[in-house]
Design an enzyme around this catalytic site. Structure first.
Site, mmCIF file in Angstrom:
data_model
loop_
_atom_site.group_PDB
_atom_site.id
_atom_site.type_symbol
_atom_site.label_atom_id
_atom_site.label_comp_id
_atom_site.label_asym_id
_atom_site.label_seq_id
_atom_site.Cartn_x
_atom_site.Cartn_y
_atom_site.Cartn_z
ATOM 1 N N LYS A 89 0.858 -1.195 0.000
ATOM 2 C CA LYS A 89 0.000 0.000 0.000
ATOM 3 C C LYS A 89 0.885 1.232 0.000
ATOM 4 O O LYS A 89 2.007 1.204 0.524
ATOM 5 C CB LYS A 89 -0.880 0.024 1.262
ATOM 6 C CG LYS A 89 -2.110 0.883 1.110
ATOM 7 C CD LYS A 89 -3.226 0.112 0.416
ATOM 8 C CE LYS A 89 -4.438 0.955 0.176
ATOM 9 N NZ LYS A 89 -5.511 0.154 -0.438
ATOM 10 N N GLY A 99 -20.885 6.227 2.544
ATOM 11 C CA GLY A 99 -19.796 6.498 1.601
ATOM 12 C C GLY A 99 -20.312 6.317 0.198
ATOM 13 O O GLY A 99 -20.779 5.225 -0.164
ATOM 14 N N GLY A 129 -18.522 7.133 -2.718
ATOM 15 C CA GLY A 129 -17.410 7.345 -3.646
ATOM 16 C C GLY A 129 -17.429 6.226 -4.670
ATOM 17 O O GLY A 129 -18.481 5.695 -5.017
ATOM 18 N N ASN A 130 -16.254 5.842 -5.121
ATOM 19 C CA ASN A 130 -16.184 4.789 -6.137
ATOM 20 C C ASN A 130 -16.890 3.523 -5.666
ATOM 21 O O ASN A 130 -17.789 3.007 -6.335
ATOM 22 C CB ASN A 130 -14.701 4.508 -6.470
ATOM 23 C CG ASN A 130 -14.557 3.296 -7.374
ATOM 24 O OD1 ASN A 130 -14.731 2.161 -6.942
ATOM 25 N ND2 ASN A 130 -14.282 3.519 -8.641
ATOM 26 N N GLY A 145 -18.879 2.833 -2.897
ATOM 27 C CA GLY A 145 -20.259 2.951 -2.439
ATOM 28 C C GLY A 145 -21.236 3.165 -3.576
ATOM 29 O O GLY A 145 -22.317 2.561 -3.615
HETATM 30 P P1 NAD Z 1 -13.596 7.420 -2.491
HETATM 31 O O1 NAD Z 1 -12.644 8.472 -2.086
HETATM 32 O O2 NAD Z 1 -13.986 7.292 -3.924
HETATM 33 O O3 NAD Z 1 -14.964 7.561 -1.650
HETATM 34 C C1 NAD Z 1 -15.039 7.636 -0.272
HETATM 35 C C2 NAD Z 1 -16.455 8.100 0.096
HETATM 36 O O4 NAD Z 1 -16.626 8.038 1.495
HETATM 37 C C3 NAD Z 1 -16.753 9.546 -0.319
HETATM 38 O O5 NAD Z 1 -18.131 9.631 -0.660
HETATM 39 C C4 NAD Z 1 -16.484 10.328 0.981
HETATM 40 O O6 NAD Z 1 -17.194 11.557 1.022
HETATM 41 C C5 NAD Z 1 -17.014 9.333 1.996
HETATM 42 N N1 NAD Z 1 -16.431 9.466 3.314
HETATM 43 C C6 NAD Z 1 -15.132 9.544 3.667
HETATM 44 N N2 NAD Z 1 -15.015 9.629 5.003
HETATM 45 C C7 NAD Z 1 -16.267 9.580 5.503
HETATM 46 C C8 NAD Z 1 -16.811 9.617 6.809
HETATM 47 N N3 NAD Z 1 -16.022 9.727 7.880
HETATM 48 N N4 NAD Z 1 -18.151 9.538 6.928
HETATM 49 C C9 NAD Z 1 -18.957 9.425 5.859
HETATM 50 N N5 NAD Z 1 -18.496 9.380 4.591
HETATM 51 C C10 NAD Z 1 -17.178 9.471 4.434
HETATM 52 O O7 NAD Z 1 -12.968 6.046 -1.938
HETATM 53 P P2 NAD Z 1 -13.276 4.583 -2.437
HETATM 54 O O8 NAD Z 1 -12.275 4.215 -3.457
HETATM 55 O O9 NAD Z 1 -14.715 4.433 -2.707
HETATM 56 O O10 NAD Z 1 -12.877 3.756 -1.119
HETATM 57 C C11 NAD Z 1 -13.767 3.610 -0.037
HETATM 58 C C12 NAD Z 1 -13.262 2.507 0.877
HETATM 59 O O11 NAD Z 1 -13.166 1.282 0.137
HETATM 60 C C13 NAD Z 1 -11.868 2.729 1.473
HETATM 61 O O12 NAD Z 1 -11.831 2.093 2.741
HETATM 62 C C14 NAD Z 1 -10.958 1.983 0.510
HETATM 63 O O13 NAD Z 1 -9.733 1.611 1.098
HETATM 64 C C15 NAD Z 1 -11.834 0.777 0.222
HETATM 65 N N6 NAD Z 1 -11.519 0.069 -1.014
HETATM 66 C C16 NAD Z 1 -11.499 0.721 -2.209
HETATM 67 C C17 NAD Z 1 -11.258 -0.008 -3.367
HETATM 68 C C18 NAD Z 1 -11.318 0.631 -4.724
HETATM 69 O O14 NAD Z 1 -11.227 -0.107 -5.734
HETATM 70 N N7 NAD Z 1 -11.491 1.925 -4.837
HETATM 71 C C19 NAD Z 1 -10.986 -1.395 -3.299
HETATM 72 C C20 NAD Z 1 -11.037 -2.018 -2.045
HETATM 73 C C21 NAD Z 1 -11.309 -1.282 -0.908
#
Ligand code: NAD
Length: 401
Positions: free
Chosen positions: A97, A204, A206-207, A209
């Site tokens: 990471k 959440g 983001g990507n 959610g």
């Molecule tokens: P992202 O940055 O695209 O989205 C994160 C979302 O969570 C945003 O909507 C943000 O506003 C919200 N958020 C952040 N902190 C918050 C809080 N305290 N309360 C409420 N909402 C909050 O990130 P992502 O890529 O969607 O990743 C989200 C999670 O999934 C992380 O834990 C990441 O490590 C994990 N993850 C991501 C991937 C991937 O392919 N992107 C793969 C495996 C795991």
């Protein structure tokens, strides 16, 4: 201290003492300065952490997190999770990471490109010789991966690239696809219910959610609440997910979307929904939330969203939880396909990507359920037993122990 509780796991699995020593600490941690010039010409000295937790099973695989809150401890935790995730799903990668400790929203597009280029500059040897294969995480996306590719000129040096420069069709939505598949399996096998009409709350947007919401809705579930950092939105009849995704893709916050009721992030987590999906960040389900949680099952889309104490509360309350290393493994499964295709030069399509994710998650879910009922343990502990067994076996095979 490792995130996994090796004492508990060793009640079910023999872990040789040498293996234990190796699993108790990361293989390598690096902290570097990232120097670049801001738009006004001033020098920015940022910091980045790169952790290879264990590379016994293959190259260090793990996303780049770009956030002012990044710490070395967090990067170690996330790298460790990648070790277990790749082992559990049988993907031949190790766990790594990176964390860039800068708020990406404070940078212009050009400044962010400069920071990512500098990251490649300091990590060039490892990226070019295949020792570390990054991907997107919070705060990074496909355009950042495109910059990495542009610097290394090696398609297999990074995954999560845009499709038009060697990215995998379906990689962008892969994690959410896998989470939705995990929700479906949990509905069918843990709740004994068809997905149709089940209600889902997702923290959440983001990507991960948003794509989880998209696919959950496609399988007939009703997504009744979603949130970002600015607010949560709630509609008991189901939210307009496509409209919300289009809104978010314009860089807008959910709080500015008009016409829907607001809900706080805390209320969302304890909402009366069949399925709760934490998809934001670490440590969101605390013991207090776990006591009040109303969902029938929790699907961990984010990495480590449940604290250890909260996990114990949920186990005591007999609320099943599908752990992160299984539920969000769709991203690394797709990354493996992208990496493999980049090496072989062959092409694939989105259907094949989805089929691979679904197949591997279904197979892993089945193994986890089998071990869970064999030992009478939670799905999280069963996943950990299987993952540690894989890594210890690989260390034996390689003569590390
Ligand atoms: P992202 O940055 O695209 O989205 C994160 C979302 O969570 C945003 O909507 C943000 O506003 C919200 N958020 C952040 N902190 C918050 C809080 N305290 N309360 C409420 N909402 C909050 O990130 P992502 O890529 O969607 O990743 C989200 C999670 O999934 C992380 O834990 C990441 O490590 C994990 N993850 C991501 C991937 C991937 O392919 N992107 C793969 C495996 C795991």
């Amino acid at each position: 201290m490792p995130h996994l509780n090796l004492d508990t796991i060793s009640r079910y699995l023999e872990i040789p003492p040498e293996a234990r020593k190796l699993l108790e600490r990361p293989e390598r941690t690096t902290t570097v300065n990232l120097n670049f010039h801001a738009a006004d010409g001033s020098l920015v000295i940022g910091q980045a952490h790169v952790v290879y937790y264990n590379t016994c099973r293959g190259p260090a695989k793990g996303g780049i997190r770009f956030s002012s809150g990044v710490t070395l401890t967090e990067t170690c935790l996330l790298a460790e999770l990648m070790v277990w995730k790749t082992a559990l799903t049988g993907i031949p990668f190790g766990g790594g990471k990176s964390g860039i400790c800068i708020d990406p929203h404070s940078l212009s597009r050009q400044e962010k490109i400069s920071a990512v280029k500098e990251f490649v500059h300091v990590m060039r040897d490892d990226l070019q010789n295949g020792r570390y294969v990054p991907a997107p995480d919070m705060g990074t996306g496909e355009s950042d991966m495109a910059v990495i590719f542009g610097e290394t000129h090696l398609s297999e040096s990074v995954t999560g690239k845009p499709v038009r420069i060697g990215g995998l069709p379906g990689r962008r939505e892969a994690t959410g696809r896998g989470v939705a598949t995990s929700i479906r399996l949990a509905a069918e096998q843990l709740l004994g219910s068809k997905p149709d009409g089940l209600t889902v709350a997702i923290q959440g947007f983001g990507n991960v959610g948003s794509w989880t919401a998209h696919f959950a809705q496609q399988t007939g579930m009703r997504v009744i609440a979603v949130s970002d950092l600015s607010t949560g939105l709630y509609d008991p009849n189901g939210l307009p997910i496509a409209d919300l995704m289009a809104w978010q893709n314009q860089g807008k916050l959910l709080k500015d979307f008009v016409g829907l009721s607001a809900i706080s992030n805390a209320d969302l987590l304890t909402l009366d929904a069949d399925i709760l999906v934490p998809a934001a960040c670490e440590d969101q389900i605390t013991p207090e939330i776990a006591e009040k949680l109303s969902a029938k099952v929790v699907i961990e889309a984010a990495n480590a969203p449940t604290t250890d104490q909260a996990d114990a509360v949920l186990t005591a309350r007999k609320i099943p939880l599908v752990p992160d290393i299984l539920a969000n493994s769709g991203g690394v499964i797709a990354s493996y396909v992208e990496w493999h295709k980049a090496k072989s030069g062959s092409l694939t399509d989105v259907k094949e990507t989805y089929a691979t994710i679904d197949q591997l998650i279904c197979r892993t879910f089945e193994s986890v359920r089998r071990v869970s009922s064999q030992h009478g343990v939670s799905l999280r502990l069963a996943s950990s037993i299987l993952a540690v067994d894989e890594v210890v076996g690989a260390m034996e095979a390689r003569g590390w122990i």
